[in-house]
Design a protein around this motif. Sequence first.
Motif, PDB file in Angstrom:
ATOM      1  N   ALA A 173       0.821  -1.214   0.000  1.00 12.92           N
ATOM      2  CA  ALA A 173       0.000   0.000   0.000  1.00 12.92           C
ATOM      3  C   ALA A 173       0.854   1.263   0.000  1.00 12.92           C
ATOM      4  CB  ALA A 173      -0.927  -0.013   1.212  1.00 12.92           C
ATOM      5  N   ARG A 174       1.898   1.286   0.839  1.00 11.65           N
ATOM      6  CA  ARG A 174       2.731   2.490   0.912  1.00 11.65           C
ATOM      7  C   ARG A 174       3.476   2.714  -0.409  1.00 11.65           C
ATOM      8  NH1 ARG A 174       7.498   3.805   5.348  1.00 11.65           N
ATOM      9  NH2 ARG A 174       8.157   5.768   4.411  1.00 11.65           N
ATOM     10  N   GLU A 175       4.012   1.631  -0.990  1.00 13.19           N
ATOM     11  CA  GLU A 175       4.725   1.744  -2.265  1.00 13.19           C
ATOM     12  C   GLU A 175       3.785   2.197  -3.376  1.00 13.19           C
ATOM     13  OE1 GLU A 175       6.232  -2.172  -2.675  1.00 13.19           O
ATOM     14  OE2 GLU A 175       8.093  -1.763  -1.596  1.00 13.19           O
ATOM     15  N   ALA A 176       2.568   1.663  -3.352  1.00 10.88           N
ATOM     16  CA  ALA A 176       1.579   2.033  -4.366  1.00 10.88           C
ATOM     17  C   ALA A 176       1.250   3.514  -4.270  1.00 10.88           C
ATOM     18  CB  ALA A 176       0.308   1.185  -4.205  1.00 10.88           C
ATOM     19  N   GLU A 177       1.118   4.014  -3.057  1.00 11.11           N
ATOM     20  CA  GLU A 177       0.810   5.428  -2.859  1.00 11.11           C
ATOM     21  C   GLU A 177       1.962   6.304  -3.356  1.00 11.11           C
ATOM     22  OE1 GLU A 177      -1.274   8.704  -2.186  1.00 11.11           O
ATOM     23  OE2 GLU A 177      -2.035   6.659  -1.985  1.00 11.11           O
ATOM     24  N   GLU A 178       3.199   5.876  -3.086  1.00 14.16           N
ATOM     25  CA  GLU A 178       4.360   6.625  -3.561  1.00 14.16           C
ATOM     26  C   GLU A 178       4.426   6.614  -5.088  1.00 14.16           C
ATOM     27  OE1 GLU A 178       7.732   4.860  -1.707  1.00 14.16           O
ATOM     28  OE2 GLU A 178       7.405   5.867   0.222  1.00 14.16           O
TER      29      GLU A 178
END
Length: 202
Positions: free
Chosen positions: A83-88
């Motif tokens: 999720a965090r990587e996708a948001e970045e």
Amino acid sequence: MPGQFEPLPGGGAAVALDDVEISIIRSLAVQLLELIGPGPAEDASDDPLAELFAEGPSEPPSDPVLRRLFPDAYGDPEGTPQAREAEEQRAHSAEFRRYTENDLRAGKRESALAVIRGLDAVAAQSAGEDGAVLKLSADESRQWLGALNDLRLAIGSRLEIADEDDTDLLYRLPDEDPRKPMVMAYLWLGGLQESLVATLMS
């Protein structure tokens, strides 16, 4: 020369096209122009510097064809990111799109216009005859190459072609399939594109 590009002395390329082929390519190029839309300068801006400093959209297009023509710059080809990587990735893609999409659209628009201009010129020269030989300079050839690629991406998106296996299935479509004319155009443009690449590399 029929059906494929051949090199011209001093650079550039030539291809023989009949009236039907000219009409098909021109119609597809016009549709591509309509899909890409007008440039910032055509959006009623009176300030000559406005276009220079104009920012593009930050969100991907909703139309699947435009998403194919203007894909996100950042993504994880190895699978679904956390999720965090996708948001970045979304944030980086939005930033990249904001500062590059207007220029990308302008380039694609100019390539499509070059195709239309070239076809109109050769059609005017061959009035009363069934087709003519289209001759392109080296610069015009590169514009045509970009436009042919964009046309194939657009048609491939409509046909939901994602990889080479999907392309293989197209050859086995029955004649009564409503997608058949679009498939024939896709395959024909692919042949033109390949011959133009080979010509420019020769």
